[in-house]
Design a protein around this motif. Structure first.
Motif, mmCIF file in Angstrom:
data_model
loop_
_atom_site.group_PDB
_atom_site.id
_atom_site.type_symbol
_atom_site.label_atom_id
_atom_site.label_comp_id
_atom_site.label_asym_id
_atom_site.label_seq_id
_atom_site.Cartn_x
_atom_site.Cartn_y
_atom_site.Cartn_z
ATOM 1 N N LEU A 185 -0.044 11.054 6.043
ATOM 2 C CA LEU A 185 -0.912 9.886 5.935
ATOM 3 C C LEU A 185 -0.086 8.637 5.625
ATOM 4 N N GLN A 186 0.892 8.782 4.773
ATOM 5 C CA GLN A 186 1.777 7.661 4.477
ATOM 6 C C GLN A 186 2.549 7.253 5.730
ATOM 7 N N GLU A 187 2.912 8.221 6.532
ATOM 8 C CA GLU A 187 3.608 7.933 7.783
ATOM 9 C C GLU A 187 2.704 7.147 8.743
ATOM 10 N N GLU A 188 1.417 7.453 8.747
ATOM 11 C CA GLU A 188 0.480 6.693 9.582
ATOM 12 C C GLU A 188 0.454 5.230 9.170
ATOM 13 N N ILE A 189 0.500 4.982 7.876
ATOM 14 C CA ILE A 189 0.544 3.598 7.390
ATOM 15 C C ILE A 189 1.832 2.923 7.865
ATOM 16 N N LYS A 190 2.939 3.638 7.806
ATOM 17 C CA LYS A 190 4.213 3.091 8.292
ATOM 18 C C LYS A 190 4.121 2.743 9.773
ATOM 19 N N GLN A 191 3.434 3.570 10.545
ATOM 20 C CA GLN A 191 3.286 3.300 11.973
ATOM 21 C C GLN A 191 2.458 2.042 12.219
ATOM 22 N N SER B 262 0.829 -1.205 0.000
ATOM 23 C CA SER B 262 0.000 0.000 0.000
ATOM 24 C C SER B 262 0.864 1.255 0.000
ATOM 25 N N LEU B 263 1.993 1.192 0.676
ATOM 26 C CA LEU B 263 2.921 2.327 0.654
ATOM 27 C C LEU B 263 3.608 2.451 -0.703
ATOM 28 N N THR B 264 3.972 1.324 -1.272
ATOM 29 C CA THR B 264 4.652 1.340 -2.572
ATOM 30 C C THR B 264 3.794 2.009 -3.636
ATOM 31 N N VAL B 265 2.510 1.666 -3.673
ATOM 32 C CA VAL B 265 1.669 2.236 -4.717
ATOM 33 C C VAL B 265 1.371 3.718 -4.492
ATOM 34 N N LEU B 266 1.643 4.207 -3.296
ATOM 35 C CA LEU B 266 1.426 5.630 -3.019
ATOM 36 C C LEU B 266 2.657 6.494 -3.287
ATOM 37 N N GLU B 267 3.774 5.874 -3.654
ATOM 38 C CA GLU B 267 5.034 6.610 -3.814
ATOM 39 C C GLU B 267 4.930 7.799 -4.760
#
Length: 81
Positions: free
Chosen positions: A58-64, A45-50
């Motif tokens: 928001l991407q940081e929230e996913i990382k958390q 999910s993070l990869t496709v948001l790059e």
């Protein structure tokens, strides 16, 4: 043999694989497997948001969340038989 509707066995992803591995009674193993799948999908999910304009916060929230899943897996491993 088809599993009864409403049981986890009828719906659990990977059920037949767990059966082949002899892990039907190893619920911690099964949980770790599903958490590993969740980690994999969160990473994607993070990869496709790059290359998007989705806020970095928001991407940081996913990382958390991804890190939290990793922490939970580590704690759960302590309960493996």
């Amino acid at each position: 043999m088809k599993k009864q509707f409403g049981t986890y066995a009828a719906h659990q992803p990977g059920y037949e694989g767990f059966k082949q591995l002899g892990k039907l009674d190893d619920y911690v193993y099964q949980s770790l497997s599903h958490l590993g799948d969740a980690s994999h999908k969160l990473s994607w999910s993070l990869t496709v948001l790059e290359n998007t304009d989705v806020p970095k916060e928001l991407q940081e929230e996913i990382k958390q969340v991804l890190q939290a899943v990793g922490d939970i897996k580590q704690k759960l491993r302590a309960h493996q038989g």
